[in-house]
Motif scaffolding. Structure first.
Motif, PDB file in Angstrom:
ATOM      1  N   CYS A  10       0.832  -1.207   0.000  1.00 28.65           N
ATOM      2  CA  CYS A  10       0.000   0.000   0.000  1.00 28.65           C
ATOM      3  C   CYS A  10       0.865   1.255   0.000  1.00 28.65           C
ATOM      4  N   ALA A  11       1.976   1.230   0.734  1.00 30.43           N
ATOM      5  CA  ALA A  11       2.889   2.376   0.761  1.00 30.43           C
ATOM      6  C   ALA A  11       3.548   2.578  -0.608  1.00 30.43           C
ATOM      7  N   ALA A  12       3.878   1.485  -1.286  1.00 29.12           N
ATOM      8  CA  ALA A  12       4.479   1.582  -2.624  1.00 29.12           C
ATOM      9  C   ALA A  12       3.446   2.051  -3.646  1.00 29.12           C
ATOM     10  N   PHE A  13       2.249   1.464  -3.614  1.00 28.26           N
ATOM     11  CA  PHE A  13       1.181   1.904  -4.521  1.00 28.26           C
ATOM     12  C   PHE A  13       0.836   3.367  -4.257  1.00 28.26           C
ATOM     13  N   GLY A  14       0.847   3.744  -2.987  1.00 29.67           N
ATOM     14  CA  GLY A  14       0.562   5.129  -2.615  1.00 29.67           C
ATOM     15  C   GLY A  14       1.571   6.096  -3.208  1.00 29.67           C
ATOM     16  N   LEU A  15       2.836   5.690  -3.219  1.00 29.27           N
ATOM     17  CA  LEU A  15       3.870   6.535  -3.821  1.00 29.27           C
ATOM     18  C   LEU A  15       3.600   6.722  -5.312  1.00 29.27           C
ATOM     19  N   VAL A  16       3.243   5.656  -5.991  1.00 24.57           N
ATOM     20  CA  VAL A  16       2.942   5.744  -7.426  1.00 24.57           C
ATOM     21  C   VAL A  16       1.746   6.672  -7.651  1.00 24.57           C
ATOM     22  N   ALA A  17       0.685   6.481  -6.863  1.00 22.56           N
ATOM     23  CA  ALA A  17      -0.516   7.322  -7.003  1.00 22.56           C
ATOM     24  C   ALA A  17      -0.211   8.780  -6.675  1.00 22.56           C
ATOM     25  N   GLU A  18       0.523   9.008  -5.597  1.00 20.74           N
ATOM     26  CA  GLU A  18       0.872  10.371  -5.178  1.00 20.74           C
ATOM     27  C   GLU A  18       1.736  11.067  -6.238  1.00 20.74           C
ATOM     28  N   THR A  19       2.703  10.351  -6.790  1.00 23.73           N
ATOM     29  CA  THR A  19       3.580  10.926  -7.818  1.00 23.73           C
ATOM     30  C   THR A  19       2.785  11.225  -9.087  1.00 23.73           C
ATOM     31  N   ALA A  20       1.895  10.313  -9.473  1.00 26.63           N
ATOM     32  CA  ALA A  20       1.065  10.538 -10.666  1.00 26.63           C
ATOM     33  C   ALA A  20       0.136  11.738 -10.458  1.00 26.63           C
ATOM     34  N   PHE A  21      -0.486  11.826  -9.284  1.00 26.15           N
ATOM     35  CA  PHE A  21      -1.378  12.949  -8.978  1.00 26.15           C
ATOM     36  C   PHE A  21      -0.601  14.264  -9.030  1.00 26.15           C
ATOM     37  N   SER A  22       0.580  14.259  -8.450  1.00 29.98           N
ATOM     38  CA  SER A  22       1.426  15.450  -8.450  1.00 29.98           C
ATOM     39  C   SER A  22       1.817  15.847  -9.871  1.00 29.98           C
ATOM     40  N   LEU A  23       2.144  14.866 -10.688  1.00 32.20           N
ATOM     41  CA  LEU A  23       2.515  15.122 -12.073  1.00 32.20           C
ATOM     42  C   LEU A  23       1.349  15.750 -12.850  1.00 32.20           C
ATOM     43  N   VAL A  24       0.158  15.219 -12.638  1.00 33.92           N
ATOM     44  CA  VAL A  24      -1.017  15.730 -13.337  1.00 33.92           C
ATOM     45  C   VAL A  24      -1.381  17.135 -12.856  1.00 33.92           C
ATOM     46  N   THR A  25      -1.333  17.367 -11.549  1.00 30.46           N
ATOM     47  CA  THR A  25      -1.779  18.655 -11.015  1.00 30.46           C
ATOM     48  C   THR A  25      -0.744  19.771 -11.127  1.00 30.46           C
ATOM     49  N   CYS A  41       5.580   5.775   0.530  1.00 29.23           N
ATOM     50  CA  CYS A  41       4.888   6.813   1.298  1.00 29.23           C
ATOM     51  C   CYS A  41       4.189   6.077   2.440  1.00 29.23           C
ATOM     52  N   PRO A  42       4.821   6.006   3.608  1.00 30.34           N
ATOM     53  CA  PRO A  42       4.273   5.206   4.707  1.00 30.34           C
ATOM     54  C   PRO A  42       2.855   5.579   5.139  1.00 30.34           C
ATOM     55  N   VAL A  43       2.444   6.815   4.933  1.00 31.44           N
ATOM     56  CA  VAL A  43       1.094   7.201   5.325  1.00 31.44           C
ATOM     57  C   VAL A  43       0.060   6.366   4.554  1.00 31.44           C
ATOM     58  N   TYR A  44       0.349   6.041   3.308  1.00 28.26           N
ATOM     59  CA  TYR A  44      -0.547   5.187   2.527  1.00 28.26           C
ATOM     60  C   TYR A  44      -0.519   3.749   3.039  1.00 28.26           C
TER      61      TYR A  44
END
Length: 172
Positions: A10-25, A41-44
């Motif tokens: 979940c932390a690894a998937f969260g990093l991918v999602a967070e990076t993609a969201f950041s890239l898009v926004t 991203c340990p919070v994920y």
């Protein structure tokens, strides 16, 4: 080891999602990892593990509702610990209309609800399958590296020798 691997994925998937969201926004690459060695991203990971435990105990609908609440509470506590203990701001919702200390806000509460629903309805079972079939030796190695990374990251942040390379993104 199962719960650690659920956290880790979940932390690894969260990093991918967070990076993609950041890239898009922001239309640029922002390294959103919060560990020195591990791509996590340990919070994920904490949120994903909490949601999984709720799902296992109470089922789909409670996992979506309670999981969303847990995700927001975890985001707030994690963010405040980073600010107070390490003087690091990982995200900033202070520009959002309804926020609490810039760590959580109503707009992203709705986003978390949608993400939790997708996770519970479509991703939790495949993630569980991956974790159950993950080699124990590799899980053990990842656990050792993670513990070393946590110690190394905290030690170096406290000594102010490093920057996490995690750029702060102001939302809303």
């Amino acid at each position: 080891m199962f719960y650690f691997m659920m956290f880790y994925l979940c932390a690894a998937f969260g990093l991918v999602a967070e990076t993609a969201f950041s890239l898009v926004t922001t239309r640029k690459f922002n390294d959103r990892r919060t560990m020195i060695l591990s791509p996590l991203c340990p919070v994920y990971g904490l949120g994903g593990l909490a949601i999984y435990l709720i799902y296992r105990s109470f089922g789909v609908f409670p996992a979506i509702i309670l999981g969303t609440l847990f995700a927001v509470v975890i985001e707030y506590i994690y963010g405040m610990i980073c600010v107070r203990a390490f003087h690091i701001i990982l995200w900033d919702y202070s520009n959002c209309r309804y926020h609490k200390n810039g760590q959580i806000c109503l707009e992203f509460f709705i986003v978390w609800y949608a993400l939790v629903a997708v996770f519970v309805l479509y991703l939790i079972e495949p993630t569980q399958y991956i974790v159950m079939n993950f080699p124990i030796s590799l899980s053990s190695l990842l656990l050792i590296v993670f513990v070393i990374d946590v110690v190394f990251t905290i030690r170096n942040i406290r000594n102010s020798k490093i920057n996490l390379y995690c750029s702060v993104i102001k939302y809303c």
